[in-house]
Scaffold this motif. Structure first.
Motif, PDB file in Angstrom:
ATOM      1  N   SER A 127      15.595  30.349  62.358  1.00  0.00           N
ATOM      2  CA  SER A 127      16.248  29.217  63.149  1.00  0.00           C
ATOM      3  C   SER A 127      15.687  28.992  64.283  1.00  0.00           C
ATOM      4  O   SER A 127      15.691  27.980  64.975  1.00  0.00           O
ATOM      5  CB  SER A 127      17.656  29.973  63.363  1.00  0.00           C
ATOM      6  N   PRO A 184      20.309  22.290  64.369  1.00  0.00           N
ATOM      7  CA  PRO A 184      21.244  22.771  63.070  1.00  0.00           C
ATOM      8  C   PRO A 184      20.937  21.713  61.852  1.00  0.00           C
ATOM      9  O   PRO A 184      20.941  22.582  60.743  1.00  0.00           O
ATOM     10  CB  PRO A 184      22.560  22.503  63.761  1.00  0.00           C
ATOM     11  N   ASP A 193      26.422  22.619  65.236  1.00  0.00           N
ATOM     12  CA  ASP A 193      26.062  23.799  65.834  1.00  0.00           C
ATOM     13  C   ASP A 193      27.469  24.470  66.048  1.00  0.00           C
ATOM     14  O   ASP A 193      28.332  23.726  67.151  1.00  0.00           O
ATOM     15  CB  ASP A 193      25.473  23.722  67.290  1.00  0.00           C
ATOM     16  N   ALA A 231      25.277  27.320  62.181  1.00  0.00           N
ATOM     17  CA  ALA A 231      24.996  25.920  61.852  1.00  0.00           C
ATOM     18  C   ALA A 231      25.845  25.793  60.792  1.00  0.00           C
ATOM     19  O   ALA A 231      25.728  26.396  59.715  1.00  0.00           O
ATOM     20  CB  ALA A 231      23.807  25.748  61.791  1.00  0.00           C
TER      21      ALA A 231
END
Length: 612
Positions: free
Chosen positions: A10, A15, A91, A97
């Protein structure tokens, strides 16, 4: 050869990039029929809720073992593909997300929702996944760009008008033409399902004992209004107009249901009582005996739906002295309102929604009313519920921000029941803090309050047991100031002119109202089909949360609702207006698939743990 999921880290990604990368890897694993790799796309503590798309069921699988088992059974047949977000991912904080999804299976077009978050190794994995069937390929509803023409342009060998065709259909239904689906119960649930089946071209009929659609509401006590706001209550296809009241009075709802039934061309038989129903295992169909306004009819539907409502079969306590009580006794579902009781003393047994509404209407009309509270009750002010609990999904502000009813429903459905309480606890903590003075005054008046076994509030109480709460629209103030008299205790017996509680308290009474709730929907199955069928199905409603009135083991979904049951070709449909709208789609698609002869292997048919 089984692989683990390709890392989707991530760090440094938006997102949208994170969700896109996860979807790409997840779809690749599914396409390769690599169950291990697809399973590794989920956190160890994860939840996949499927509404018909993969399982032909309403089913939640939890954790790697259950996800792997479901995919092993269903992946090859389902053949999912084309996963994509339908709008920008968001987000949600704490590394989460989320995004709405679309995809296809071998037989359907589907939508869903996913939440991903970094695992301990920094790799994004799914925390929650919702997958829902939206339509069957080749059997789509005719609406929007595919709507029917209506008029005949050119010659047509069938010279009948629309009205003549409809009259012929109504005349033949149940006589020369058998319905594939018989829906017993014509309240909001039966009507919503009837509209879905009509649009899908499934021959069906909805039957109800009342004189007109909507009488289920019209015949309740006159002060009854919806306690849920309008944005939460739309029916399929035809939302309420923009000038509709936030909280609709019962008669207005009754008129809307009658209007809706006519406009949506729902085949609907009023003044019709179901006398019996028997299933023929050899012919795989039902034999149902009906009385339609004095005419005896025998129908042979393939599928039978009980849409009699989770609040349909009154639960009335049996206590000594009921046979000698000289006054009037009735269940809250039969309460006519306050007009007939001027100058009388009314004792209302119970302290939930109906009890509060009835007591308020009585005292507002000068009637002496006493509420007998037998156990603690969850109270939430209507304004607080709207602004704090529902506002983000079902409100004018939500609509203005771009929230649609469908998106709100999918968002709500995306929260697995196992963890839903964790999202609800802070909501009701906020409400409790905001309305502290209100709650203090109620308790000072002797009212016993609770927020559920785990402080998760109204929605979880509703989902777990369907009772134990009141949405305050004014009665609580009348309890706090003593206008509505309040007594604590258990009902022991009745005398000729009083109610006597277990501690000896005697309450003079001319009228006793049993606001004591309703039994499990399988009580209707017992009445119509026999106790053996009811026991085969088991208890209807509840999650198996092992909280008050919702015994374990954990079910993961509402028991027996909107999905196949242990009794072949018997279904249950009900709930509030929101649930009638949302889940009628998945039930209708399950019925449509069977009507068209599609293969519908059910994964995870629920076991029976409780009989009533």
């Amino acid at each position: 050869m089984t692989q683990t999921m390709e890392p989707v880290v991530s760090t440094g990604r938006t997102p949208q990039q994170r969700v896109d990368a996860w979807l790409q890897e997840f779809e690749a694993a599914l396409a390769a029929l690599d169950v291990g790799r697809a399973t590794s796309a989920f956190l160890t503590d994860s939840y996949w809720r499927d509404l018909t798309a993969f399982t032909w069921n309403i089913k939640t699988v939890e954790g790697h073992e259950q996800i792997s088992d479901m995919l092993t059974a269903r992946l090859a047949d389902t053949r999912p593909a084309g996963f994509a977000t339908t709008e920008d991912a968001t987000d949600d904080g704490d590394g989460v997300a989320s995004a709405f999804l679309s995809f296809e299976t071998a037989v359907g077009r589907c939508e869903g929702h996913v939440r991903i978050r970094p695992d301990a190794d920094g790799v994004d994995r799914a925390w929650t996944l919702l997958t829902t069937m939206q339509e069957l390929k080749g059997y789509e509803e005719s609406r929007g760009p595919t709507r029917v023409l209506g008029a005949v342009h050119g010659s047509d060998p069938d010279t009948r008008s629309w009205a003549e065709k409809k009259a012929d259909e109504e005349r033949e239904l149940g006589r020369t033409a058998q319905p594939y689906v018989l829906v017993i119960g014509g309240g909001q649930g039966g009507i919503a399902l009837g509209a879905r089946l009509r649009q899908l071209g499934v021959p069906s009929v909805v039957v109800d004992r009342h004189d007109r659609p909507g009488d289920q509401w019209r015949k309740r006590y006159k002060s009854l209004c919806l306690h849920d706001p309008v944005w939460y209550d739309h029916l399929p296809y035809l939302p309420f107009p923009e000038n509709w009241p936030v909280f609709a009075p019962k008669d207005k709802i009754g008129d809307w249901l009658e209007f809706y039934t006519k406009v949506m061309e729902v085949p609907y038989w009023s003044k019709t009582t179901c006398l019996s129903a028997n299933y023929d295992e050899d012919q795989e169909r039902w034999t149902v005996e009906l009385d339609r306004d004095g005419e005896r009819l025998t129908l042979h539907p393939t599928q039978l739906v009980l849409a009699t409502g989770m609040s349909g079969k009154p639960s009335i306590p049996t206590v000594p002295g009921q046979d000698i009580f000289a006054g009037e006794q009735h269940h809250s579902s039969r309460h006519p309102g306050p007009d007939a009781y001027a100058g009388k003393k009314v004792v209302v047994i119970g302290s939930n929604n109906s009890a509060h509404d009835i007591c308020k209407a009585l005292v507002d009309n000068g009637v002496d009313a006493t509420m007998v509270q037998r156990s603690s009750t969850h109270i939430v002010k209507s304004d607080s519920l709207r602004s704090i609990a529902l506002g983000g999904l079902y409100s004018e502000e939500a609509v203005a921000s771009g929230m649609t009813t469908k998106k709100a429903d999918l968002t709500f459905a995306s929260l697995p029941y196992r963890i839903m309480h964790a999202f609800q606890v802070p909501v009701y903590n906020q409400i409790r803090e905001q309305d502290k003075e209100f709650y203090d005054r109620l308790e000072a008046a002797g009212f016993r309050l609770d927020f559920g076994d785990d402080d998760s509030g109204l929605f979880m109480k509703y989902l777990r047991r369907g009772s134990g709460y009141y949405i305050d629209v004014g009665a609580s103030e009348l309890i706090a100031n003593g206008t509505i008299k309040l007594v604590q205790g258990q009902l022991d017996h009745l005398t000729e002119n009083s109610v006597v509680l277990a501690d000896g308290t005697e309450l003079e009474a001319d009228v006793v109202v049993y606001a004591t709730g309703f039994g499990s929907m399988n009580g209707w199955a017992a009445d119509l089909m026999g106790q053996d069928v009811a026991d085969r199905v088991g208890k209807v409603w509840g999650l198996g949360s092992d909280t008050t009135k919702d015994p374990g083991p954990w079910e993961g979904e509402q028991r027996n609702m909107w999905k196949p049951t242990q009794q072949p070709r018997l279904w249950f449909h009900g709930g509030n207006l929101h649930q009638s709208r949302h889940y009628s789609l998945y039930l209708a698609l399950q019925l449509k698939a069977r009507y068209e002869g599609l293969d519908t292997p059910v994964y995870g048919l629920a076991e029976v743990h409780h009989l009533s």
